[in-house]
Motif scaffolding. Structure first.
Motif, PDB file in Angstrom:
ATOM      1  N   GLN A  83      11.954  -5.278  -6.292  1.00  0.00           N
ATOM      2  CA  GLN A  83      10.712  -4.592  -5.972  1.00  0.00           C
ATOM      3  C   GLN A  83      10.914  -3.562  -4.875  1.00  0.00           C
ATOM      4  OE1 GLN A  83       6.671  -6.512  -5.950  1.00  0.00           O
ATOM      5  NE2 GLN A  83       6.898  -6.258  -3.763  1.00  0.00           N
ATOM      6  N   LYS A 102       4.342   0.498  -6.267  1.00  0.00           N
ATOM      7  CA  LYS A 102       5.423  -0.479  -6.247  1.00  0.00           C
ATOM      8  C   LYS A 102       6.212  -0.328  -7.540  1.00  0.00           C
ATOM      9  CE  LYS A 102       3.223  -4.060  -3.407  1.00  0.00           C
ATOM     10  NZ  LYS A 102       2.798  -5.486  -3.357  1.00  0.00           N
ATOM     11  N   TYR A 104       9.342  -2.107  -9.909  1.00  0.00           N
ATOM     12  CA  TYR A 104      10.140  -3.299 -10.125  1.00  0.00           C
ATOM     13  C   TYR A 104      11.429  -2.933 -10.843  1.00  0.00           C
ATOM     14  CZ  TYR A 104       5.987  -5.868  -8.786  1.00  0.00           C
ATOM     15  OH  TYR A 104       4.910  -6.347  -8.083  1.00  0.00           O
TER      16      TYR A 104
END
Length: 400
Positions: A83, A102, A104
């Motif tokens: 992340q 964000k 991943y």
């Protein structure tokens, strides 16, 4: 043809009704808005849509976006964790302006240019994809597979840039692969491939045995169509107009003494900070009418042992600096483990980010509308997804 004439007449009618010259509307009103607002007001009328979608608007050199810092860090152990958090920060105060997203996955970042960021994402095994991303509008472009194979024993890096002579949206990506000790003469050579967004393809691979492998992002800076870095005696650049390296010998006064040197941008000019046991000195590069470079001292401060101790460890690791335009005596230093500001006149050092957190990426960033519309067979995708807590993993089919 008739519909085009009708559209132009509508735009002229609207311009007449609002009684604002088109240049004033474009450069002094629309251009000063955040890019998200620009995308929203495209729907107001045909004239505004035409202006905002035009190449002149997106790459107008008279439109100077407020510079910020894009800051990327992971919540776990380094940028290889699952992340990454991306925020936009004020270049003067380092305060957060916007939480962008964000992401991943496992990423490697290669720098920003004109509102775009170049990054690669590891999929599985040795497979990865290369992506050009506009963080401010959350649009990205997956690049075709690079012709340079990335074997573990060979170093591979990328640079994103805009040719300064192009008046359109054409950006390029240069790929460099190091082959140590594998030439006929026993020395190393560098393979180079160039991607162009005009045509959406890579060029043929060329090999050079007279150049050194380019440094990492922390040791170089983009300026007027080229990436620049410094060696022991030279200023080296990779020019996206020429698609080649340029070597310039630095003046003796810039290179003399036992010093640590940093290259950076200062008020839209190329600059070098020299740190020695006697003084700190900032040199700025000017160009004459023939575009011949010359260097002049811009700032000089005496050094004390106490002041030197505060930043001397930077000479042993990769690091970058950013100029604080609000306070001409303050600079922001960044390495892999900490970010701090340093004021040369008072020798004050302020930690802006804890040195005990995970590895970070910090780069200059200005918003843009590049990648708002794709051309030449480009397929643009939203990235990350509009839900900032969920990001779909790409597949190899997405890449090929």
């Amino acid at each position: 043809m008739e519909s085009k004439k009708m559209r132009m007449s509508d735009e002229q009618l609207i311009a007449k009704d609002i009684d604002i010259p088109i240049e004033l509307l474009r450069d002094e009103i629309l251009a000063r808005l955040p890019v998200k607002t620009q995308l929203q007001i495209r729907c107001v009328c045909k004239l505004w849509c035409s202006v905002i979608d035009s190449q002149d608007f997106r790459l107008n050199p008279n439109i100077r976006k407020t510079p910020h810092l894009i800051y990327i860090h992971s919540e776990n152990n380094g940028l290889t964790s699952d992340q990454c958090i991306v925020t936009l920060r004020n270049v003067d105060t380092f305060e957060i302006i916007n939480h962008l997203c964000k992401m991943y996955g496992s990423y490697e970042f290669y720098g920003t240019c004109n509102g775009l960021m170049l990054m690669s994402q590891k999929l599985f095994g040795d497979k990865s994809i290369l992506r050009v991303w506009n963080p401010s509008i959350q649009k990205s472009l997956l690049l075709p597979s690079c012709p340079l194979n990335s074997e573990p024993q060979h170093r591979l890096t990328y640079m994103l840039g805009y040719p300064s002579s192009d008046g359109d949206n054409n950006f390029k990506v240069a790929a460099f692969k190091c082959h140590p000790g594998s030439s006929l003469l026993g020395g190393s050579y560098v393979s180079i491939a160039i991607y162009s967004s005009r045509g959406h393809r890579w060029s043929s691979v060329i090999k050079r045995n007279d150049v050194l492998f380019p440094p990492s992002l922390t040791d170089r800076v983009f300026y007027q169509g080229a990436w620049y870095w410094i060696t022991k005696t030279n200023l080296v650049s990779f020019d996206f107009n020429l698609e080649d390296f340029i070597f310039q010998e630095l003046p003796v006064e810039v290179m003399q003494g036992e010093v640590t040197r940093f290259i950076f941008l200062l008020c839209e000019k190329l600059a070098i900070l020299s740190v020695s046991s006697k003084c700190f000195c900032v040199w700025v590069m000017d160009k004459d009418r023939r575009k011949m470079p010359s260097w002049r001292p811009w700032l000089s401060r005496d050094t004390t042992h106490e002041a030197l101790d505060k930043i001397c460890d930077l000479q042993y690791i990769h690091s970058r600096i950013f100029y604080n335009e609000r306070d001409s005596d303050t600079f922001i230093f960044q390495d892999t483990k900490k970010v701090f500001s340093y004021k040369f006149s008072t020798q004050q050092k302020q930690i802006l980010r804890s040195p005990y957190e995970s590895e970070v990426i910090l780069d200059a960033y200005a918003e843009s509308l590049v990648l708002h519309k794709g051309t030449d067979g480009q397929i643009l995708t939203s990235y990350p997804s509009h839900d900032k807590t969920v990001v779909a993993w790409p597949t190899l089919e997405d890449h090929w």
